[in-house]
Design an enzyme around this catalytic site. Structure first.
Site, PDB file in Angstrom:
ATOM      1  N   GLU A  67       0.909  -1.050   0.110  1.00  0.00           N
ATOM      2  CA  GLU A  67      -0.076   0.149   0.056  1.00  0.00           C
ATOM      3  C   GLU A  67       0.885   1.205  -0.023  1.00  0.00           C
ATOM      4  O   GLU A  67       1.137   1.838   1.158  1.00  0.00           O
ATOM      5  CB  GLU A  67      -0.901   0.007   1.236  1.00  0.00           C
ATOM      6  CG  GLU A  67      -1.937  -1.060   1.254  1.00  0.00           C
ATOM      7  CD  GLU A  67      -2.856  -0.696   2.306  1.00  0.00           C
ATOM      8  OE1 GLU A  67      -2.929   0.220   3.075  1.00  0.00           O
ATOM      9  OE2 GLU A  67      -3.899  -1.663   2.383  1.00  0.00           O
ATOM     10  N   GLU A  77      -5.016  -8.933   1.285  1.00  0.00           N
ATOM     11  CA  GLU A  77      -5.639  -8.510   2.618  1.00  0.00           C
ATOM     12  C   GLU A  77      -7.245  -8.305   2.354  1.00  0.00           C
ATOM     13  O   GLU A  77      -7.566  -7.740   1.172  1.00  0.00           O
ATOM     14  CB  GLU A  77      -5.186  -7.437   3.070  1.00  0.00           C
ATOM     15  CG  GLU A  77      -3.762  -7.296   3.839  1.00  0.00           C
ATOM     16  CD  GLU A  77      -3.191  -6.120   4.162  1.00  0.00           C
ATOM     17  OE1 GLU A  77      -4.050  -5.140   4.846  1.00  0.00           O
ATOM     18  OE2 GLU A  77      -1.714  -5.562   4.303  1.00  0.00           O
TER      19      GLU A  77
HETATM   20  C1  GBH Z   1      -4.287  -2.225   5.448  1.00  0.00           C
HETATM   21  O1  GBH Z   1      -4.362  -0.797   5.480  1.00  0.00           O
HETATM   22  C2  GBH Z   1      -2.729  -2.442   5.978  1.00  0.00           C
HETATM   23  O2  GBH Z   1      -1.868  -2.858   4.779  1.00  0.00           O
HETATM   24  C3  GBH Z   1      -2.519  -2.853   7.365  1.00  0.00           C
HETATM   25  O3  GBH Z   1      -1.352  -2.797   7.739  1.00  0.00           O
HETATM   26  C4  GBH Z   1      -3.695  -2.589   8.209  1.00  0.00           C
HETATM   27  O4  GBH Z   1      -3.610  -3.178   9.708  1.00  0.00           O
HETATM   28  C5  GBH Z   1      -4.915  -3.141   7.699  1.00  0.00           C
HETATM   29  O5  GBH Z   1      -5.316  -2.716   6.535  1.00  0.00           O
HETATM   30  C6  GBH Z   1      -6.228  -2.695   8.711  1.00  0.00           C
HETATM   31  O6  GBH Z   1      -6.260  -1.307   8.492  1.00  0.00           O
HETATM   32  O7  GBH Z   1      -7.024   8.251   6.495  1.00  0.00           O
HETATM   33  O8  GBH Z   1      -8.913   8.093   7.886  1.00  0.00           O
HETATM   34  O9  GBH Z   1      -9.191   7.867   5.529  1.00  0.00           O
HETATM   35  C7  GBH Z   1      -5.781  -0.490   5.094  1.00  0.00           C
HETATM   36  C8  GBH Z   1      -6.133   0.517   4.243  1.00  0.00           C
HETATM   37  C9  GBH Z   1      -6.003   2.723   3.724  1.00  0.00           C
HETATM   38  C10 GBH Z   1      -6.940   1.966   5.826  1.00  0.00           C
HETATM   39  C11 GBH Z   1      -5.749   4.110   4.533  1.00  0.00           C
HETATM   40  C12 GBH Z   1      -6.759   3.307   6.316  1.00  0.00           C
HETATM   41  C13 GBH Z   1      -6.651   5.773   5.974  1.00  0.00           C
HETATM   42  C14 GBH Z   1      -8.009   6.089   6.770  1.00  0.00           C
HETATM   43  N1  GBH Z   1      -6.005   1.640   5.010  1.00  0.00           N
HETATM   44  N2  GBH Z   1      -6.893   4.358   5.384  1.00  0.00           N
HETATM   45  S1  GBH Z   1      -8.291   7.686   6.484  1.00  0.00           S
END
Ligand code: GBH
Length: 453
Positions: free
Chosen positions: A172, A359
């Site tokens: 990501e 994931e």
């Molecule tokens: C993934 O991110 C990660 O790869 C992993 O490490 C993590 O633990 C898991 O998923 C669960 O979160 O800025 O408030 O709009 C997931 C995708 C994209 C989720 C960015 C959070 C930002 C939220 N992420 N997003 S916000």
């Protein structure tokens, strides 16, 4: 009486099931055996950055408990595990001397996985940049970080290439580019303009290219490599041609910084229109690296965004109403159809011909009941809906070859600290006990039977 025959919804033979986690979120031992500081270690020490001012020092203590963690995986029938390596364990200063104790640690860990017959899928970089690279060069803003990554990739593929055949370069990119440098809420936590965001993306894509190059050079026979992207996934509100066409356009617009350069090997008109004067001035050779052929595309699928065809067929993005079903992780709008449209759009828009869901899962504030059981029907429900969509997607000819559930156990959930648990197993942080949730036993059955009913 005959036993009832249950019609099943089987996945293709050989479909690859697994679970996922990442080094910084589970290992702990943040200063042990010569490990250097990561940007997340550093960031977590700044008060107010992370819920509960949590840090990554201990996390799930996986560093000391990997053997019993793999035994539990084995009990659940896990045959594949997507893990990441901590760059600051291998190269504490980012690009200086190799830390032999770090190399040895992952050899011991891989030995234990081998003994448990669990196949490793290794992510080279899951966001824990050595802080030294941030301090000295400005991290992903600098090409020197790309050079440092190239060396790191060489070191790890040379060290583990004999025993690891599945490599994922980066996890990501948005997290350490747009969210880190644009939104400014992730390390280094400095808010900059679009020009910097685009530059960090460009450098991340180049690092990915070096990861591919390293696997081709040192990975040995049968080694395979791809990128894991968190593509934003448009879901057409009506499944009719004009709306699907709008979703296709939306897919390119939403992912113009990542998938567009990756698959086209140049800045396309979509990129130039959206980046405008903030477009990167690429150097000769950059795109040869960025668009090195890969073996697969990894997609992390959690949520989606609804679109419809607006004026002139242009995509119109819809806001979520306040009452839309959402996980406790508030960004996680429950949109199972993203699991259908994500892979399908990656195939139809970019020609992705081998896709893994690296994931999928859901974050909730789970609590054990009076009997100590975690009855997470909510997580089971969402994952099941997603798998139903994935099955339909494969049925429609989209080449999805495997699925990794996030996560094996509750762990350090970045800005949310130790809240918003994503585990199939519950982590009791006071005792470090792992307790399989209802969803773990349910998912074990899916992996075992390779089907939904
Ligand atoms: C993934 O991110 C990660 O790869 C992993 O490490 C993590 O633990 C898991 O998923 C669960 O979160 O800025 O408030 O709009 C997931 C995708 C994209 C989720 C960015 C959070 C930002 C939220 N992420 N997003 S916000």
């Amino acid at each position: 009486m005959k036993a009832p025959t249950i019609p099943s919804c089987s996945f293709p033979r050989g479909f690859k099931w697994g679970v996922a986690a990442a080094a910084p979120q589970i290992e702990g031992a943040a200063r042990k055996d010569g490990k250097g500081e990561s940007v997340w270690d550093h960031f977590a020490r700044q008060p107010g950055r992370i819920t509960g001012n949590a840090n990554l020092d201990v996390a799930c203590d996986h560093y000391h408990r990997f053997a019993s963690d793999f035994a539990l995986m084995r009990d659940l029938g896990v045959r594949r595990y997507r893990l990441s390596l901590a760059w600051p364990r291998i190269l504490p200063n980012g690009d200086g001397a190799v830390n032999q104790a770090g190399i040895d640690f992952y050899h011991r860990l891989l030995d234990a996985m081998e003994a448990a017959e669990i196949e490793p899928w290794i992510t080279m970089f899951h966001w824990d940049l050595p802080q030294a690279l941030e301090s000295r060069y400005g991290g992903w803003r600098s090409r020197r970080t790309v050079d440092a990554f190239a060396r790191y990739a060489d070191v790890i593929v040379q060290a583990y290439g004999r025993r690891v055949k599945h490599w994922i370069t980066l996890n990501e990119m948005s997290s350490f580019t747009v969210l880190a440098h644009g939104v400014g809420e992730r390390p280094p936590g400095i808010k900059s303009g679009e020009e910097v965001v685009n530059l960090t993306y460009h450098h991340a894509l180049m690092a990915h290219g070096h990861g591919v190059r390293a696997v081709r050079e040192y990975g040995g026979r049968g080694a395979r490599v791809g990128l894991t992207d968190d593509a934003a996934i448009p879901v057409p509100i009506m499944e009719s041609p004009p709306h699907i066409a709008a979703a296709q356009k939306a897919f390119r617009e939403l992912n113009y910084r990542s998938l567009d350069p990756l698959f086209h090997g140049r800045f396309t008109s979509v990129y130039r229109r959206l980046a405008g004067p903030n477009a990167v001035r690429a150097q000769r050779g950059d795109f040869n690296l960025i668009s090195m052929p890969t073996d697969f595309l990894g997609l992390n699928v959690y949520t989606g965004v609804y679109v419809r065809a607006g004026r002139g067929g242009r995509p119109e993005y819809l806001d979520f109403p306040a009452s839309f079903p959402t996980a406790d992780a508030s960004w996680l709008r429950l949109v199972p159809q993203a699991m259908y449209w994500g892979p399908r759009l990656a195939q139809s828009v970019y020609g992705a011909d081998e896709i893994y869901i690296t994931e999928n899962g859901a974050g909730y504030d789970d609590v054990p009941n009076a009997d100590g059981e975690i009855v997470d029907l909510h997580r089971r429900q969402y994952i099941r809906q997603c798998l139903g969509e994935l099955h339909r997607c494969i049925q429609h000819g989209v080449p999805v070859k495997g699925y990794f559930c996030w996560s094996f156990m509750d762990n350090f959930e970045w800005l949310d600290g130790y809240t918003k648990r994503f585990g199939l197993c519950y982590t009791d942080y006071a005792t470090q006990r792992r307790i399989p949730k209802l969803s773990a036993n349910w998912y074990a059955e899916i992996m075992r039977t390779n089907s939904l009913v």
